[in-house]
Design a protein around this motif. Structure first.
Motif, mmCIF file in Angstrom:
data_model
loop_
_atom_site.group_PDB
_atom_site.id
_atom_site.type_symbol
_atom_site.label_atom_id
_atom_site.label_comp_id
_atom_site.label_asym_id
_atom_site.label_seq_id
_atom_site.Cartn_x
_atom_site.Cartn_y
_atom_site.Cartn_z
ATOM 1 N N ASN A 100 -0.969 3.857 6.907
ATOM 2 C CA ASN A 100 0.406 3.521 7.356
ATOM 3 C C ASN A 100 0.667 2.646 6.159
ATOM 4 N N ALA A 101 1.891 2.982 5.505
ATOM 5 C CA ALA A 101 2.044 2.171 4.231
ATOM 6 C C ALA A 101 3.597 1.678 4.385
ATOM 7 N N PRO A 102 3.923 0.243 4.548
ATOM 8 C CA PRO A 102 5.063 -0.166 5.135
ATOM 9 C C PRO A 102 6.129 0.148 4.013
ATOM 10 N N SER A 103 5.760 0.175 2.677
ATOM 11 C CA SER A 103 7.016 0.714 1.805
ATOM 12 C C SER A 103 7.376 2.321 2.120
ATOM 13 N N ALA A 104 6.488 2.897 2.658
ATOM 14 C CA ALA A 104 7.127 4.460 3.061
ATOM 15 C C ALA A 104 8.348 4.299 3.833
#
Length: 120
Positions: free
Chosen positions: A23-27
């Protein structure tokens, strides 16, 4: 995780949620702007290649936003390919293909990937 020569190890902030799901918060933060742009410029039909898909939290939203395109996710990192497969399997989009290993830093990568109407 594979780190390319000119990419800093800190270039990507990714959280491991277990069992290979990343999981990438920026995504999540970037998704609205990406969807707006893709809906504006993408062809109505055809095939789309997403380069460096990363965790690929985007691909299922892109596939829903432009359902007439067949989406091909890709990445250079095997751990990210695994994460992409997990995200895809959860959303079950029929217009998303199995992710492929693709290193866009390799010379002539585009010469063997000519079947796409959109490269993102």
């Amino acid at each position: 995780m594979v780190h390319r020569q000119n990419l800093l190890k800190t270039a990507s902030a990714v959280q491991d949620e277990g069992e290979g799901r990343l999981n990438a918060p920026s995504a999540k933060r970037n998704l609205p702007a990406i969807l707006t742009l893709v809906k504006r410029v993408a062809p109505r039909r055809g095939r789309a290649l997403e380069i460096a898909s990363g965790t690929d939290q985007h691909i299922v939203s892109l596939a829903a936003a432009v359902p007439e395109l067949i989406w091909q996710p890709s990445d250079v990192d095997p751990s990210r390919l695994k994460s992409i497969k997990i995200w895809i399997s959860e959303k079950k989009r029929s217009n998303v293909e199995t992710p492929i290993l693709l290193d866009a830093t390799e010379r002539k990568w585009s010469k063997v990937n000519t079947q796409y109407d959109l490269i993102f």
